[in-house]
Design a protein around this motif. Sequence first.
Motif, PDB file in Angstrom:
ATOM      1  N   GLU A  89      11.845   9.493  70.563  1.00  0.00           N
ATOM      2  CA  GLU A  89      11.121   8.666  71.528  1.00  0.00           C
ATOM      3  C   GLU A  89       9.611   8.708  71.329  1.00  0.00           C
ATOM      4  OE1 GLU A  89      12.616   8.819  75.641  1.00  0.00           O
ATOM      5  OE2 GLU A  89      14.062  10.300  74.899  1.00  0.00           O
ATOM      6  N   VAL A  90       9.158   9.476  70.355  1.00  0.00           N
ATOM      7  CA  VAL A  90       7.735   9.515  70.042  1.00  0.00           C
ATOM      8  C   VAL A  90       7.384   8.267  69.239  1.00  0.00           C
ATOM      9  CG1 VAL A  90       5.927  10.776  68.810  1.00  0.00           C
ATOM     10  CG2 VAL A  90       7.704  12.029  70.058  1.00  0.00           C
ATOM     11  N   PRO A  91       6.340   7.521  69.609  1.00  0.00           N
ATOM     12  CA  PRO A  91       6.001   6.290  68.882  1.00  0.00           C
ATOM     13  C   PRO A  91       5.636   6.566  67.433  1.00  0.00           C
ATOM     14  CG  PRO A  91       4.272   6.872  70.453  1.00  0.00           C
ATOM     15  CD  PRO A  91       5.426   7.765  70.745  1.00  0.00           C
ATOM     16  N   LYS A  92       6.106   5.678  66.542  1.00  0.00           N
ATOM     17  CA  LYS A  92       5.847   5.851  65.113  1.00  0.00           C
ATOM     18  C   LYS A  92       4.471   5.328  64.710  1.00  0.00           C
ATOM     19  CE  LYS A  92      10.712   5.766  63.710  1.00  0.00           C
ATOM     20  NZ  LYS A  92      11.226   5.900  65.092  1.00  0.00           N
ATOM     21  N   THR A  93       3.928   4.420  65.508  1.00  0.00           N
ATOM     22  CA  THR A  93       2.586   3.894  65.258  1.00  0.00           C
ATOM     23  C   THR A  93       1.763   4.034  66.533  1.00  0.00           C
ATOM     24  OG1 THR A  93       3.198   1.630  65.875  1.00  0.00           O
ATOM     25  CG2 THR A  93       3.419   2.247  63.541  1.00  0.00           C
ATOM     26  N   VAL A 114       0.340  20.225  68.273  1.00  0.00           N
ATOM     27  CA  VAL A 114       1.641  19.591  68.544  1.00  0.00           C
ATOM     28  C   VAL A 114       1.766  18.264  67.811  1.00  0.00           C
ATOM     29  CG1 VAL A 114       3.060  18.576  70.377  1.00  0.00           C
ATOM     30  CG2 VAL A 114       1.876  20.727  70.777  1.00  0.00           C
ATOM     31  N   LEU A 115       0.640  17.615  67.536  1.00  0.00           N
ATOM     32  CA  LEU A 115       0.648  16.277  66.928  1.00  0.00           C
ATOM     33  C   LEU A 115       0.801  16.308  65.412  1.00  0.00           C
ATOM     34  CD1 LEU A 115      -2.359  14.684  68.898  1.00  0.00           C
ATOM     35  CD2 LEU A 115       0.004  14.993  69.648  1.00  0.00           C
ATOM     36  N   ILE A 116       0.795  17.474  64.806  1.00  0.00           N
ATOM     37  CA  ILE A 116       0.734  17.593  63.346  1.00  0.00           C
ATOM     38  C   ILE A 116       1.743  16.700  62.612  1.00  0.00           C
ATOM     39  CG2 ILE A 116       1.116  19.187  61.415  1.00  0.00           C
ATOM     40  CD1 ILE A 116      -0.200  21.369  63.119  1.00  0.00           C
ATOM     41  N   PRO A 117       3.020  16.662  62.985  1.00  0.00           N
ATOM     42  CA  PRO A 117       3.971  15.855  62.197  1.00  0.00           C
ATOM     43  C   PRO A 117       3.683  14.355  62.211  1.00  0.00           C
ATOM     44  CG  PRO A 117       5.124  17.443  63.598  1.00  0.00           C
ATOM     45  CD  PRO A 117       3.701  17.435  64.043  1.00  0.00           C
ATOM     46  N   TRP A 118       2.904  13.888  63.179  1.00  0.00           N
ATOM     47  CA  TRP A 118       2.674  12.450  63.317  1.00  0.00           C
ATOM     48  C   TRP A 118       1.258  12.017  62.908  1.00  0.00           C
ATOM     49  CZ3 TRP A 118       5.272  15.488  66.866  1.00  0.00           C
ATOM     50  CH2 TRP A 118       6.620  15.178  67.068  1.00  0.00           C
ATOM     51  N   TRP A 122       0.102   8.010  62.049  1.00  0.00           N
ATOM     52  CA  TRP A 122      -0.726   7.441  63.115  1.00  0.00           C
ATOM     53  C   TRP A 122      -2.107   7.042  62.590  1.00  0.00           C
ATOM     54  CZ3 TRP A 122       0.423  11.456  67.552  1.00  0.00           C
ATOM     55  CH2 TRP A 122       1.656  11.131  68.132  1.00  0.00           C
ATOM     56  N   LEU A 123      -2.707   7.882  61.770  1.00  0.00           N
ATOM     57  CA  LEU A 123      -4.016   7.538  61.213  1.00  0.00           C
ATOM     58  C   LEU A 123      -3.925   6.289  60.342  1.00  0.00           C
ATOM     59  CD1 LEU A 123      -5.665  10.952  60.228  1.00  0.00           C
ATOM     60  CD2 LEU A 123      -6.315   9.395  62.067  1.00  0.00           C
ATOM     61  N   ALA A 124      -2.841   6.165  59.589  1.00  0.00           N
ATOM     62  CA  ALA A 124      -2.656   4.962  58.770  1.00  0.00           C
ATOM     63  C   ALA A 124      -2.610   3.710  59.641  1.00  0.00           C
ATOM     64  CB  ALA A 124      -1.382   5.085  57.934  1.00  0.00           C
ATOM     65  N   TYR A 323      -9.486  21.423  60.625  1.00  0.00           N
ATOM     66  CA  TYR A 323      -8.470  21.040  59.641  1.00  0.00           C
ATOM     67  C   TYR A 323      -7.600  22.238  59.273  1.00  0.00           C
ATOM     68  CZ  TYR A 323      -6.228  19.136  55.516  1.00  0.00           C
ATOM     69  OH  TYR A 323      -5.279  18.715  54.599  1.00  0.00           O
ATOM     70  N   LYS A 324      -8.244  23.392  59.057  1.00  0.00           N
ATOM     71  CA  LYS A 324      -7.486  24.601  58.696  1.00  0.00           C
ATOM     72  C   LYS A 324      -6.611  25.060  59.862  1.00  0.00           C
ATOM     73  CE  LYS A 324     -10.880  26.138  55.305  1.00  0.00           C
ATOM     74  NZ  LYS A 324     -11.974  27.092  54.986  1.00  0.00           N
ATOM     75  N   ARG A 325      -7.094  24.837  61.073  1.00  0.00           N
ATOM     76  CA  ARG A 325      -6.293  25.201  62.241  1.00  0.00           C
ATOM     77  C   ARG A 325      -5.029  24.349  62.316  1.00  0.00           C
ATOM     78  NH1 ARG A 325      -7.800  23.900  68.476  1.00  0.00           N
ATOM     79  NH2 ARG A 325      -6.226  25.182  69.472  1.00  0.00           N
ATOM     80  N   LEU A 326      -5.154  23.067  61.984  1.00  0.00           N
ATOM     81  CA  LEU A 326      -3.994  22.164  62.036  1.00  0.00           C
ATOM     82  C   LEU A 326      -3.154  22.222  60.768  1.00  0.00           C
ATOM     83  CD1 LEU A 326      -5.641  18.984  63.661  1.00  0.00           C
ATOM     84  CD2 LEU A 326      -4.344  20.788  64.783  1.00  0.00           C
ATOM     85  N   ASN A 327      -3.753  22.760  59.692  1.00  0.00           N
ATOM     86  CA  ASN A 327      -3.034  22.842  58.411  1.00  0.00           C
ATOM     87  C   ASN A 327      -3.180  24.244  57.845  1.00  0.00           C
ATOM     88  OD1 ASN A 327      -2.490  19.695  57.781  1.00  0.00           O
ATOM     89  ND2 ASN A 327      -4.549  19.938  58.630  1.00  0.00           N
ATOM     90  N   PRO A 328      -2.622  25.256  58.477  1.00  0.00           N
ATOM     91  CA  PRO A 328      -2.845  26.645  58.056  1.00  0.00           C
ATOM     92  C   PRO A 328      -2.349  26.971  56.661  1.00  0.00           C
ATOM     93  CG  PRO A 328      -1.074  26.506  59.692  1.00  0.00           C
ATOM     94  CD  PRO A 328      -1.716  25.158  59.636  1.00  0.00           C
TER      95      PRO A 328
END
Length: 335
Positions: A89-93, A114-118, A122-124, A323-328
């Motif tokens: 149910e999370v929006p893809k765009t 929490v938003l990392i996988p999307w 989303w940025l695209a 960035y490092k916090r979101l991409n450890p």
Amino acid sequence: MSECEPRIKFDPRGDLTLRVGPPDELTSNLFLVCSRTLARTSPVFDRMLYGSFAEAKPVDDKDWVVDLPNDDPASLTTFIRMTHGSFTEVPKTMTIDRLYALTTLTHYYDATQVLIPWIDPWLASVEDETRDSNVPPLKLLWIAWEFGRKALFKATARRILFECPASLLEPYLPPEGLQMPPDVIEKITEIRHQTIEAFLRVFRDMVAMLLVVDESPRWCRHASYMGHHRCESMILGSMTFCLARASLWPLPEADEVEESVVELYTKLTNLVIHDIGRQSPKGAEDHSECNPVRHLMEEMKKILNEVPDPITDMHWKQMDLQYKRLNPSDNSSCS
């Protein structure tokens, strides 16, 4: 359904009801959630729900209800779906407005991870939106900052610097307006003012050269004492006429200019300045070489090429940390 019964049950076995949105909408946005899930996800929720705050669970076995009047219901809905495992149910765009609202909410709750996988899809989608928009994307500046995306942040900051008119920047200076990274809009506004002042100074200096007294160095290449005022008068009259047609005469102060840097540059570089040309008889001096257009354009291009970067070392360091916090697991910083 009673007035206090949750409208959306994100967790049927949940122990906490959230009343979300402005006071007149609280009873229409009742969310049943798992308090422990929110606490694990967000240190802010953890302190709020399991600390010594008023939102903590009642000790008298009353229903646990927490009011969140300042939260956006749509953004909180997306956030809770992520944290409660409703991934389909999370929006893809996302639109810029929706992603901006969501990131301001997760920033407040210290839960942007929490938003990392999307983040990438989303940025695209929002970058595609900005390419089709004529409005410089101020909200995208915050989004890039919150995600630690340095290349997107730099490109967006420079686009705002060059494309934003004064009226679009002023509402977002502290203490009002959108949530923005520290000192960026202020720096952009400062550089914008300096650049516009430099553009206008080129033309002020040219006017001054065309008005010099006879004993001073003259602009006309064929000038002699008390001679060839016609050449300079023609250039001065043509230039001021063109500036007046562009609503730039008398030359304004930089803080009076509403146009963006690009709009002002375009106006000034499109001026058509006339000269008296070659005078008869054949072989007389050619005053077309006195036309200042080439000189003016070279000066303008030089200013444009030397516009400083509004992003400081502090901004780069903060985005590296985010960035490092979101991409450890990624040892490099996002360029």
